[in-house]
Design a protein around this motif. Structure first.
Motif, PDB file in Angstrom:
ATOM      1  N   ASP A  77       0.985  -1.342  -0.206  1.00  0.00           N
ATOM      2  CA  ASP A  77      -0.023   0.055  -0.498  1.00  0.00           C
ATOM      3  C   ASP A  77       0.246   1.380   0.181  1.00  0.00           C
ATOM      4  O   ASP A  77       1.179   1.784   0.408  1.00  0.00           O
ATOM      5  N   ASN A  94      -5.844   1.061   1.210  1.00  0.00           N
ATOM      6  CA  ASN A  94      -7.015   1.830   0.334  1.00  0.00           C
ATOM      7  C   ASN A  94      -6.038   2.753  -0.744  1.00  0.00           C
ATOM      8  O   ASN A  94      -6.322   2.795  -1.521  1.00  0.00           O
ATOM      9  N   ASP A  96      -3.403   3.386  -3.983  1.00  0.00           N
ATOM     10  CA  ASP A  96      -3.283   2.234  -4.461  1.00  0.00           C
ATOM     11  C   ASP A  96      -2.441   2.761  -5.737  1.00  0.00           C
ATOM     12  O   ASP A  96      -1.863   3.982  -5.739  1.00  0.00           O
ATOM     13  N   LYS A  98      -3.886   3.618  -9.415  1.00  0.00           N
ATOM     14  CA  LYS A  98      -5.148   4.226 -10.432  1.00  0.00           C
ATOM     15  C   LYS A  98      -5.179   2.989 -11.237  1.00  0.00           C
ATOM     16  O   LYS A  98      -5.679   3.629 -12.369  1.00  0.00           O
ATOM     17  N   THR A 100      -5.547  -1.240 -12.337  1.00  0.00           N
ATOM     18  CA  THR A 100      -5.480  -3.041 -11.785  1.00  0.00           C
ATOM     19  C   THR A 100      -4.999  -3.675 -12.946  1.00  0.00           C
ATOM     20  O   THR A 100      -4.986  -3.534 -14.380  1.00  0.00           O
ATOM     21  N   ARG A 120      -6.742  -7.572  -3.945  1.00  0.00           N
ATOM     22  CA  ARG A 120      -7.668  -6.960  -5.353  1.00  0.00           C
ATOM     23  C   ARG A 120      -9.241  -6.401  -4.464  1.00  0.00           C
ATOM     24  O   ARG A 120      -9.427  -7.161  -2.896  1.00  0.00           O
ATOM     25  N   ASP A 121      -9.660  -4.936  -4.443  1.00  0.00           N
ATOM     26  CA  ASP A 121     -11.422  -5.189  -4.130  1.00  0.00           C
ATOM     27  C   ASP A 121     -12.359  -5.886  -4.350  1.00  0.00           C
ATOM     28  O   ASP A 121     -12.372  -7.220  -5.556  1.00  0.00           O
ATOM     29  N   SER A 128      -6.561  -7.321 -10.722  1.00  0.00           N
ATOM     30  CA  SER A 128      -5.469  -7.488  -8.888  1.00  0.00           C
ATOM     31  C   SER A 128      -5.340  -5.994  -9.247  1.00  0.00           C
ATOM     32  O   SER A 128      -5.185  -5.155  -9.662  1.00  0.00           O
ATOM     33  N   SER A 129      -5.589  -5.221  -7.996  1.00  0.00           N
ATOM     34  CA  SER A 129      -4.753  -4.473  -7.331  1.00  0.00           C
ATOM     35  C   SER A 129      -3.532  -4.254  -8.380  1.00  0.00           C
ATOM     36  O   SER A 129      -2.475  -5.236  -8.155  1.00  0.00           O
ATOM     37  N   GLY A 130      -3.086  -3.172  -8.374  1.00  0.00           N
ATOM     38  CA  GLY A 130      -1.563  -3.003  -9.684  1.00  0.00           C
ATOM     39  C   GLY A 130      -0.744  -2.924  -8.641  1.00  0.00           C
ATOM     40  O   GLY A 130       0.653  -2.927  -9.173  1.00  0.00           O
ATOM     41  N   CYS A 131      -0.485  -2.820  -7.237  1.00  0.00           N
ATOM     42  CA  CYS A 131       0.542  -2.107  -5.954  1.00  0.00           C
ATOM     43  C   CYS A 131       0.723  -3.988  -4.822  1.00  0.00           C
ATOM     44  O   CYS A 131       1.405  -4.089  -4.549  1.00  0.00           O
ATOM     45  N   GLN A 132      -1.204  -3.632  -4.349  1.00  0.00           N
ATOM     46  CA  GLN A 132      -0.847  -4.992  -3.611  1.00  0.00           C
ATOM     47  C   GLN A 132      -0.714  -6.018  -3.576  1.00  0.00           C
ATOM     48  O   GLN A 132      -1.314  -6.821  -4.687  1.00  0.00           O
TER      49      GLN A 132
END
Length: 217
Positions: A77, A94, A96, A98, A100, A120-121, A128-132
């Protein structure tokens, strides 16, 4: 919550002479030990994104902000670098980049102990999240445990016999299969994950310090 350990990311490439890279590895060094993760070539979008962020130094100074024993440790994060947000009692998770990454599910890749996977959310495409990311600690299951999971949390989706055996002997988190993209695995140093997962924590998942130096070869 206490800041508990320091991470150092080291990106390594293993290549044959005059040939494209065969595999890429990430070394994570912490006060609780080191681990080396092999990134899967079968999930190229996730692999390449993780390599890109590591080369950019994106993970420098981020935290493992969510730690749940017998389940996983989660980090990546970007908000966790902000000293106004990473204080004890503050909620993280929370942040990110910006964008996915489309899901890359493979039947042969699953949530066994030690894998690297993308957070992911609740988006319907399961992008997927681009970083988490998270690393699975997991636990071992009995046949009875697995049957109950299949009937409840897995909506009847079967677990292949070979994977079932690994969940019984090695462990993992089978109910996440085909829901979150797995894109690497720990090849040495899984005890680092166990030590971090066992750290005393508050009711909320523990905030942990990741003052990273990232290098790309």
């Amino acid at each position: 919550m206490k800041r508990l350990f320091t991470l150092v990311f080291l990106l390594l490439t293993v290549a044959a002479i005059a040939k494209p890279p065969k595999n890429q590895y990430v070394k994570i060094s912490t006060a609780y030990g080191d681990c080396i993760i092999r990134l899967y070539n079968e999930t190229p979008r996730h692999r390449d994104n993780f390599v890109k962020l590591t080369k950019q130094g994106f993970y420098n100074g981020t935290l493992f902000h969510r730690v749940i024993q017998n389940f996983m440790i989660q980090g990546g994060d970007p908000d966790s670098r902000d000293t106004s947000k990473n204080k004890a009692g503050k909620e993280l998770g929370n942040g990110d980049v910006k964008y996915t990454i489309p899901a890359e599910f493979k039947d042969s890749i699953f949530h066994k102990r030690g894998v690297l996977a993308a957070a992911r959310d609740n988006n319907p495409e399961k992008a997927s999240s681009g970083c988490q990311f998270y690393i699975v600690e997991g636990k071992r299951f009995t046949d009875e445990d697995l049957d109950k999971l299949i009937a409840s949390r897995m909506q009847g989706r079967a677990i292949p016999a070979s994977q079932r055996e690994i969940y019984k002997t090695v462990g993992g988190v089978p109910h996440l299969d085909q829901g979150y993209t797995v894109y690497g695995e720990v090849v040495t140093g899984i005890d680092m994950v166990d030590r971090i997962a066992a750290v005393k924590r508050s009711q909320r998942p523990t905030i942990t310090e990741c003052s990273n130096d990232c290098y790309a070869a």
